[in-house]
Design a protein around this motif. Structure first.
Motif, short mmCIF file in Angstrom:
data_model
loop_
_atom_site.label_atom_id
_atom_site.label_comp_id
_atom_site.label_asym_id
_atom_site.label_seq_id
_atom_site.Cartn_x
_atom_site.Cartn_y
_atom_site.Cartn_z
N GLY A 1 8.76 0.29 -7.54
CA GLY A 1 8.25 0.37 -6.18
C GLY A 1 9.33 0.04 -5.16
O GLY A 1 10.18 -0.83 -5.39
N VAL A 2 9.33 0.76 -4.04
CA VAL A 2 10.23 0.48 -2.92
C VAL A 2 9.38 0.41 -1.66
O VAL A 2 8.78 1.42 -1.24
CB VAL A 2 11.32 1.57 -2.77
CG1 VAL A 2 12.28 1.20 -1.64
CG2 VAL A 2 12.08 1.78 -4.08
N LEU A 3 9.28 -0.77 -1.07
CA LEU A 3 8.39 -1.00 0.07
C LEU A 3 9.19 -1.42 1.29
O LEU A 3 9.98 -2.36 1.22
CB LEU A 3 7.36 -2.08 -0.29
CG LEU A 3 6.41 -2.55 0.82
CD1 LEU A 3 5.59 -1.39 1.37
CD2 LEU A 3 5.51 -3.66 0.30
N VAL A 4 9.00 -0.71 2.42
CA VAL A 4 9.71 -1.02 3.66
C VAL A 4 8.71 -1.10 4.81
O VAL A 4 7.60 -0.57 4.73
CB VAL A 4 10.78 0.05 3.98
CG1 VAL A 4 11.87 0.04 2.92
CG2 VAL A 4 10.16 1.44 4.10
N PRO A 5 9.09 -1.77 5.91
CA PRO A 5 8.17 -1.91 7.04
C PRO A 5 7.86 -0.59 7.74
O PRO A 5 6.78 -0.40 8.27
CB PRO A 5 8.91 -2.86 7.99
CG PRO A 5 9.89 -3.57 7.14
CD PRO A 5 10.30 -2.59 6.09
N THR A 6 8.85 0.33 7.79
CA THR A 6 8.65 1.59 8.51
C THR A 6 9.61 2.65 7.97
O THR A 6 10.74 2.32 7.57
CB THR A 6 8.88 1.40 10.03
OG1 THR A 6 8.83 2.67 10.68
CG2 THR A 6 10.22 0.74 10.32
N ILE A 7 9.17 3.89 7.97
CA ILE A 7 10.04 4.98 7.58
C ILE A 7 10.59 5.73 8.79
O ILE A 7 11.29 6.73 8.65
CB ILE A 7 9.31 5.99 6.65
CG1 ILE A 7 8.02 6.50 7.31
CG2 ILE A 7 9.03 5.35 5.30
CD1 ILE A 7 7.34 7.60 6.53
#
Length: 344
Positions: free
Chosen positions: A68-74
């Motif tokens: 999984g790769v989770l970021v605040p915004t794309i």
């Protein structure tokens, strides 16, 4: 000639003349099978439309090859840049990245973590939302799988890869002080720990250089819309009392973009040349910073090293977990590089 189609791994294995376990071993890692067998499978693949059902194969294993790769915004190209590098690194190592954004919303960050857990990812690389995160959200993920944070550390001890904000801000302040008027610091909302660290380094370096620090806090409600905030903050400054100095150091490039747009709209000339009204510098080396007008002077984070180091630490922790070894809480802080352009 039309390529052959196969309905299952068993059917394709028979066509290759290998066993199903051998075929599975090949798709897991081609180097795990003998060269003659590998060539036989690859020759059959070229003549067929066969694609293995990766998800189904992973369900049959104790641990999947999904990460999984989770970021605040794309919508922020900095995250796009780092996540792209993470994805390529994972794929080269035989893992399948699953990218999710929480769109700067705590409820969607919590939902994203539930999704990653439901997909049974082997581990996760996470840029935490920061101040807006719900305290137990990330903890729930780390209780189940190995996790590495990047860009902003978690609120509790976790492996972390990020920028050395003390070094990078000090380098910029020293450059601005020694090449012209000392800088005023334009702060952004403190959405994560980066902004606080950068302001602290600014204050300390200004005093070290023999100047009184001047920080202008962002007066608009907290938001990740940094371009808009920078534009509105600069407008407020110009309408109220005018520029507090001829050099402005913005806490990140996106905020600087907005400040530059407002300065231009007010008829000010930005740059370090003769006849310029204000110098403006930023931080991060946002992919668009070289294309502003004038190009933005900034500190370039080492995006490639952030990505590769995050992947390296995570995969090592996954191996340690599988082998029953204690996992290290690594912390890697990377220096940034001064990029001098025409804006300051």
């Amino acid at each position: 000639m039309a390529k052959k189609s196969y309905k299952s791994m068993d059917e394709f294995a028979g066509a290759c003349g290998v066993s199903r376990p051998t075929l599975s071993k090949y798709f897991h890692d081609p180097s795990n099978v003998k060269e003659v067998t590998r060539k036989r499978i690859e020759a059959a693949l070229k003549k067929s439309n066969f694609e293995p059902n990766l998800f189904a194969r992973h369900l049959n294993r104790k641990r999947t090859r999904n990460i999984g790769v989770l970021v605040p915004t794309i919508s922020d190209p900095f995250y796009v840049q780092v996540v792209t590098l993470i994805e390529l690194e994972l794929r080269a190592r035989g893992f399948w990245p699953i990218q999710i954004s929480c769109h700067t919303r705590p409820d969607l960050e919590e939902e994203a973590i539930r999704t990653l857990l439901a997909l049974k990812v082997a581990g996760a690389i996470v840029a935490p939302l920061g101040a807006g995160s719900r305290a137990s959200t990330l903890q729930r993920l780390t209780d189940t799988i190995p996790v590495v944070c990047f860009d902003s550390p978690a609120s509790f001890d976790l492996p972390y890869v990020g920028n050395d904000n003390a070094q990078s801000v000090a380098a910029m302040v020293q450059y601005l002080c020694r090449s012209g008027e000392p800088p005023v610091f334009l702060e952004i909302p403190q959405v994560n720990e980066n902004s606080g660290e950068r302001q602290e380094s600014y204050r300390a370096t200004m005093l070290k250089e023999g100047h009184e620090p001047l920080v202008i806090d962002c007066e608009t409600p907290a938001s990740w819309e940094f371009e808009r905030l920078g534009f509105e903050q600069m407008q407020t400054i110009l309408k109220r009392d005018g520029l507090p100095g001829r050099t402005l150091f913005c806490a990140n490039d996106r905020f600087a973009f907005g400040a530059m747009a407002a300065a231009f709209a007010a008829g000010l000339k930005i740059g370090r040349g003769e006849g310029c009204d204000v110098r403006i510098a930023g931080h991060d080396d946002h992919p668009l910073s070289r294309y502003t007008c004038p190009p933005l002077t900034t500190m370039a984070q080492n995006a490639a090293a952030i990505a590769s180091t995050s992947v390296e630490i995570l995969l090592r922790r996954i191996d340690d977990l599988d082998e029953g070894r204690p996992m290290q809480d690594d912390k890697v802080i990377l220096e940034a590089t001064l990029v001098m352009r025409e804006s300051a």
